[in-house]
Write a protein that holds these residues in place. Structure first.
Motif, short mmCIF file in Angstrom:
data_model
loop_
_atom_site.label_atom_id
_atom_site.label_comp_id
_atom_site.label_asym_id
_atom_site.label_seq_id
_atom_site.Cartn_x
_atom_site.Cartn_y
_atom_site.Cartn_z
N PRO A 96 0.81 -1.22 0.00
CA PRO A 96 0.00 0.00 0.00
C PRO A 96 0.84 1.28 0.00
CG PRO A 96 -0.90 -1.59 1.53
CD PRO A 96 0.44 -2.13 1.10
N GLU A 97 1.90 1.27 0.79
CA GLU A 97 2.77 2.45 0.87
C GLU A 97 3.53 2.68 -0.43
OE1 GLU A 97 6.01 4.22 4.09
OE2 GLU A 97 5.88 2.05 3.75
N TRP A 98 4.07 1.60 -1.01
CA TRP A 98 4.82 1.71 -2.26
C TRP A 98 3.89 2.08 -3.41
CZ3 TRP A 98 9.57 2.57 -3.49
CH2 TRP A 98 10.02 2.34 -4.78
N ARG A 99 2.69 1.51 -3.41
CA ARG A 99 1.70 1.82 -4.43
C ARG A 99 1.32 3.31 -4.40
NH1 ARG A 99 -3.95 2.08 -4.67
NH2 ARG A 99 -4.89 1.33 -6.62
N ALA A 100 1.11 3.84 -3.20
CA ALA A 100 0.78 5.26 -3.07
C ALA A 100 1.92 6.14 -3.59
CB ALA A 100 0.49 5.59 -1.60
#
Length: 267
Positions: A168-172
């Motif tokens: 989720p963090e990398w995707r954001a």
């Protein structure tokens, strides 16, 4: 009788004035601010934007520079004003690009054993070093067939995504960067890529919220030797006059902890 659909004619291309105004609006500059930066009168700039005055070639280039318009779009402004393009566009494989290719290969090789890739403006892979295989291991074969899109490979559910521990963090981070690029370039293909990536799974309610104590967004990969953590940098050519060179960038991944450094050096 069956009804016949009436197609609307395509919208006429924008002239140089409306295009310049659109870029000025995107940069959130008033006419006065741009006029002061470019050393032109506000009245003349207003006449250019409304089509009452045709700008000279030098004026188009000057305004584009102060608006930080990418080289490809500067050519579009020149064409809209009735002038020939100023910036060439070469293929990465052209003979005249040999020195650029050599510089890229040297940069990538010097970064080993850590991963690094060279990509074009649409994040399609131009080259990569031996370290890339470690972070792309397990990706579906169809995602590794040329042209390989680095962002699609990263977030696709059959790509690297299942191995990214902080998806989720990398995707954001990826989506935020791509949204900024779409806003800066107005590129239709980048916009289509953004829509595609936004449809991939992996987002959560706390998406993009940094963890306590973090100073960069890490890429955390699951690995048989334990979780690997990377931070990345982007390198571009400093004085490009060719569109291909201007749009080329190198993303290099550095180990974010001692464990990752030791695993990559051992590999």
């Amino acid at each position: 009788m069956p009804s016949t659909a009436v197609l609307s004619p395509p919208a006429p291309p924008l002239g140089v004035g409306p295009l310049l105004r659109r870029w000025r609006d995107q940069r959130r500059l008033s006419q006065m601010e741009l006029a002061l930066e470019a050393a032109v009168s506000t009245r003349h700039l207003s006449f250019v934007e409304t089509g009452r005055s045709k700008p000279s070639r030098d004026m188009v280039v000057r305004l584009a520079e102060h608006l930080e318009v990418p080289l490809r779009e500067r050519n579009e402004l020149l064409l809209a004003a009735g002038y020939a393009p100023a910036y060439a566009e070469s293929s990465f494989e052209d003979e005249e690009m040999s020195q650029v290719r050599d510089a890229v290969k040297r940069l990538l090789a010097a970064h080993e054993p850590y991963p690094a890739v060279a990509v074009d403006r649409r994040w399609e892979l131009l080259d990569g070093n031996a370290g890339v295989a470690l972070i792309t291991a397990g990706a579906a074969a169809h995602l590794l067939e040329p042209p390989v899109n680095a962002l699609r490979l990263s977030l696709h559910p059959e790509g690297m995504a299942p191995r990214i521990a902080n998806l989720p963090e990398w995707r954001a981070h990826i989506l935020g960067r791509l949204r900024r690029e779409v806003a800066a370039t107005q590129d239709a293909q980048l916009r289509a890529l953004l829509a595609e990536l936004e449809g991939y799974p992996g987002g959560e309610e706390d998406e993009g919220v940094p963890k306590p104590g973090e100073i960069v967004v890490p890429l955390r990969m699951r690995h048989e030797a334990g979780e690997l953590s990377f931070m990345s940098t982007i390198t571009t050519f400093g004085t490009p006059l060719d569109i291909t060179v201007a749009e080329l960038s190198i993303e290099a991944f550095f180990p974010a902890d001692d464990h990752t450094r030791a695993v990559l050096r051992a590999a």
